[in-house]
Design an enzyme around this catalytic site. Structure first.
Site, short mmCIF file in Angstrom:
data_model
loop_
_atom_site.label_atom_id
_atom_site.label_comp_id
_atom_site.label_asym_id
_atom_site.label_seq_id
_atom_site.Cartn_x
_atom_site.Cartn_y
_atom_site.Cartn_z
N ASP A 481 62.04 76.03 -32.26
CA ASP A 481 62.13 75.16 -30.98
C ASP A 481 63.15 74.80 -30.16
OD1 ASP A 481 60.86 73.32 -29.13
OD2 ASP A 481 59.82 71.91 -30.59
N CYS A 529 59.31 78.42 -29.22
CA CYS A 529 58.88 77.20 -28.37
C CYS A 529 60.15 76.73 -27.81
CB CYS A 529 58.40 76.28 -29.33
SG CYS A 529 57.87 74.63 -28.89
N ASP A 551 53.44 72.05 -23.84
CA ASP A 551 53.06 70.80 -24.66
C ASP A 551 51.97 70.35 -24.17
OD1 ASP A 551 55.14 71.03 -26.59
OD2 ASP A 551 56.46 69.62 -25.67
C1 DGJ Z 1 58.50 70.20 -28.69
C2 DGJ Z 1 57.31 71.22 -29.14
O1 DGJ Z 1 56.95 71.83 -27.85
C3 DGJ Z 1 56.20 70.54 -29.67
O2 DGJ Z 1 55.09 71.22 -29.88
C4 DGJ Z 1 56.89 69.74 -30.89
O3 DGJ Z 1 57.23 70.94 -31.95
C5 DGJ Z 1 58.04 68.90 -30.74
N1 DGJ Z 1 59.12 69.81 -29.96
C6 DGJ Z 1 58.73 68.11 -31.97
O4 DGJ Z 1 59.93 67.67 -31.63
#
Ligand code: DGJ
Length: 741
Positions: A481, A529, A551
């Site tokens: 992420d 991500c 998201d």
């Molecule tokens: C942002 C991501 O897009 C979500 O799916 C999740 O993993 C959160 N961060 C966690 O902090």
């Protein structure tokens, strides 16, 4: 006349449609024309009388015997636009009165800023050319690489700039490539968005002047994606008409400038974003640009995206060890992810309970999201401290991982390696590791700062902790992420003139870490991500097996997002979770069947709080996961036809995919809200074998009517698939499979 021609075996797996059988790269010494053929495409450029490299042709494949005339510089336009600026150069230096976007702009140590690049020499490679350009006076060389894919006709272009002067030069602007189209009416397509609202297909007629698509954020960004498609004409058509498209393989700040010039020519120039850019090249040093991929289709945006999808699967995405289909990226495991169920509140017992329910559903992979490390109770603390939180997991991760394995799933884990919370041991120890300008405020977003990954010590720290994590635990998958963009991007380890190198070195180090991890842990898969779809591009896709598009998991919003996403990226990488209803973002209520079918258009996952699901919900999801497993390869790796787009408030939407040998097809149909009793439009299917017989089977939802369950491909394509009269209402969904008899 030197005429070199060679054939390249088609390197696509058998499940892909062969678009062409061979490629060739020829250079005609007499006319000084370079020609590349691949798929249904020909690309040609030549050396003109002044010595510039000039674009000559990009479009449908020409006859092998056709001769392209020598490059002739374009005319000047009075005394205001010289021929240097009106000639479509392959890679123009800023100098000699260039008013359009330059590919390269430099400042020499003595203050001279004039750069005029002429052809110097070339070599023919296995799939294209390396062409060396040189400044007319100084020892600055640019090697342009052209590599044509035999199957798709996608051309990969990049540039390496080399300083052989005795003094440093500063590169202020460096593109990977410039593409040119000749005058006509054109419609530009590009993808825009924001957090939770990515992947909007934006379409506009091109006019004189420049349209800049870019990220200045240090990473790819949600707001625009490094992809474009230009259609001839001003009435875009999904499956007809000429389309030229391209995508940049770069996950740092980038820019694509689409320009209609003085004489109505179109130029598309893309590479590093020149904003705040400055790369000092010392004597003997080189700077390599990202790759800018370009392709052509005569079959509208649909044809263009099908070509790009196949190319991504066949050539870009990480491949497994083996050959042919064995080596191809495998369809994604159906995952369960804990984020929307528990957020930061992960515990050994809670995750084990979710894993048990996930296994009952037939899920393949269990992924624990944020919250498992350091002092991570919420988003205020812990980032940077990658040790297991001993209150939440008193015995480490092993008991949970063992349980997940015993349930027949593999285990995945969330990380956000490039970030740090000020409230962390790492920041207390190394406050100098973050991007910052000394003495200036450090702007936080989501209470976090960006580690300066351009620094070698930060790179080693990140590689070290990830390697340890993967060595000590049986982890099959990392969700990587990245939850903010840059601010105050200082790098005070370097002399002031060199600090802007951060824009290049950060991303290069990210790629270096990913490459090294793949080498040390070849079985570990990765998801890119960035708070959703903030880091999706052809650069990261060389390392990431999948991406998190948004998201926003609202199943209705996702239909439009998925539609937009697939213009540039294959459904193979498009993760789509089924989450709870009413949805947290829009408060919209939808049936589980609707949510499942929306997610089944891509790579399916479950992200709901399944500990609360009742028996009926469990049975529905289990049935549809099993049905999905049977047709997944067709959905995610087949040819995608967007039959009815959900864009612009459409009442209906539908997609269809057809596998490589046309033995199977899957259709999805969605109703937003039936109005005035209107029935679902007749769906004229695409891409089937007209002569074969196909049996239609409902996967879910309203049965088709007006035909027997078996009919010819010609029937389904010409007569069409009629939906039942009862297929009406709000947020309704249906899915069908067609199997060749
Ligand atoms: C942002 C991501 O897009 C979500 O799916 C999740 O993993 C959160 N961060 C966690 O902090």
């Amino acid at each position: 006349m030197l005429h070199r021609m060679f054939s390249i075996a088609l390197l696509v797996s058998s499940s892909f449609i062969a678009i062409g059988q061979s490629s060739s790269a020829t250079f005609d010494e007499g006319s000084k024309v370079f020609r590349l053929d691949g798929g249904d495409v020909t690309y040609a450029f030549g050396v003109n009388a002044r010595g510039e490299l000039q674009q000559l042709y990009w479009g449908g494949r020409l006859g092998a015997a056709d001769r392209i005339p020598q490059a002739a510089p374009a005319r000047e336009w009075a005394s205001f636009d010289s021929s240097y600026t009106t000639t479509p150069q392959e890679y123009a230096g800023w100098g000699a009165g260039l008013f359009v976007e330059p590919a390269l702009k430099v400042t020499f140590a003595d203050g001279n800023r004039d750069l005029v690049l002429h052809y110097d020499r070339h070599e023919t490679t296995s799939d294209g050319f390396n062409i060396v350009l040189k400044d007319i006076k100084r020892q600055v060389f640019v090697t342009l690489r052209y590599s044509m894919d035999a199957g798709s006709g996608i051309l990969a272009r990049s540039a390496t700039i080399e300083n052989k002067e005795a003094q440093p030069i500063t590169i202020e602007q460096a593109a990977a490539a410039a593409w040119a189209l000749s005058a006509a009416h054109y419609t530009l397509n590009y993808l825009t968005g924001r957090w939770a609202g990515e992947w909007t297909l934006t379409q506009e007629t091109l006019h004189p002047g420049a349209r800049v698509i870019e990220s200045r954020r240090g990473s790819t960004g949600h707001q625009a994606n490094p992809w474009f498609a230009i259609e001839a004409g001003d009435r875009p058509d999904e499956n007809a008409g000429e389309v030229w498209f391209g995508a940049l393989a770069w996950s740092g700040s980038w820019r694509i400038t689409v320009e209609q010039d003085q004489l109505d020519g179109i130029r598309v120039t893309g590479g590093f974003n020149p904003f705040d850019f400055g790369y000092v090249l010392h004597p003997g040093e080189k700077l390599e640009s990202p790759v800018f991929y370009g392709g052509y289709s005569a079959h509208g945006l649909g044809g263009a995206s099908r070509i790009l999808h196949h190319y991504e699967i066949a050539h870009l995405l990480p491949h497994r060890v083996g050959e042919g289909d064995e080596a191809a990226p495998k369809p994604r495991p159906v995952i369960y992810n804990s984020w929307e169920a528990t957020e930061f509140n992960v515990t050994e017992e809670g995750q084990k309970a979710l894993a048990e329910k996930a296994a009952e559903l037939g899920v393949d992979r269990f992924v624990m999201d944020d919250g498992w490390f350091g002092q991570r109770k919420n988003d205020h603390a812990g980032l940077g401290d990658w040790y297991v939180n001993s209150t939440k997991f008193p015995h480490g991760l092993k008991p949970l991982i063992d349980k997940v394995h015993a349930l027949g799933m593999d285990f995945g884990l969330w990380v956000e390696p490039e970030m740090v919370n000020p409230d962390s041991d790492l920041y207390r120890k190394h406050p100098e590791w973050v991007l910052n300008f000394p003495g200036r405020p450090r702007s936080e977003q989501r209470n976090q700062l960006v580690l300066n990954l351009a620094r070698p010590d930060v790179r080693e720290y990140i590689l070290g902790f990830l390697d340890k994590l993967l060595t000590e635990n049986d982890i099959a998958f990392l969700k990587w992420d990245y939850n903010r963009n840059w601010s105050e991007p200082g790098w005070d380890q370097l002399p002031p003139a060199e600090q802007k190198k951060v824009y290049v070195e950060f991303t290069r180090n990210l790629y270096a870490i990913l490459a090294e991890l793949k080498k040390r842990h070849p079985k570990v898969e990765l998801e890119s991500c960035s708070g959703g779809g903030g880091r999706v591009d052809l650069g990261i896709l060389q390392y990431a097996d999948e991406v998190w598009p948004s998201d926003n998991t609202d199943p209705f919003d996702r239909l439009t997002q998925q539609d937009g996403f697939t213009y540039a990226y294959t459904p193979q990488i498009m993760m789509a979770w089924v989450t709870d209803s009413p949805h947290w973002l829009n408060k919209r209520t939808t049936s589980l069947e609707y949510r499942m079918l929306s997610s089944m258009q891509g790579s399916l996952g479950i992200g709901a709080n399944i500990s609360k699901w009742n028996d009926v919900e469990m049975a529905t999801a289990k049935r549809l996961i099993a049905a999905y497993h049977q047709v997944q390869r067709t959905i995610v790796q087949g040819d995608l036809y967007r039959l009815i787009s959900p864009r612009n408030g459409s009442e209906f939407s539908a997609t269809q995919t057809v596998n490589g040998d046309k033995s199977q097809s899957v259709v999805f149909a969605f109703i937003h809200s039936t109005q005035e009793g209107r029935g679902f439009p007749l769906l004229k299917l695409e891409g089937l074998d007209a002569k074969a017989e196909y049996a239609l089977t409902p996967i879910e939802g309203a049965a088709a009517r007006g035909t027997s369950a078996t009919a010819s491909g010609a029937w389904w394509m010409n007569h069409g698939l009629e939906m039942s009269e009862n297929f009406k209402g709000d947020f309704q969904a249906a899915a069908f499979r067609l199997d060749r008899k």
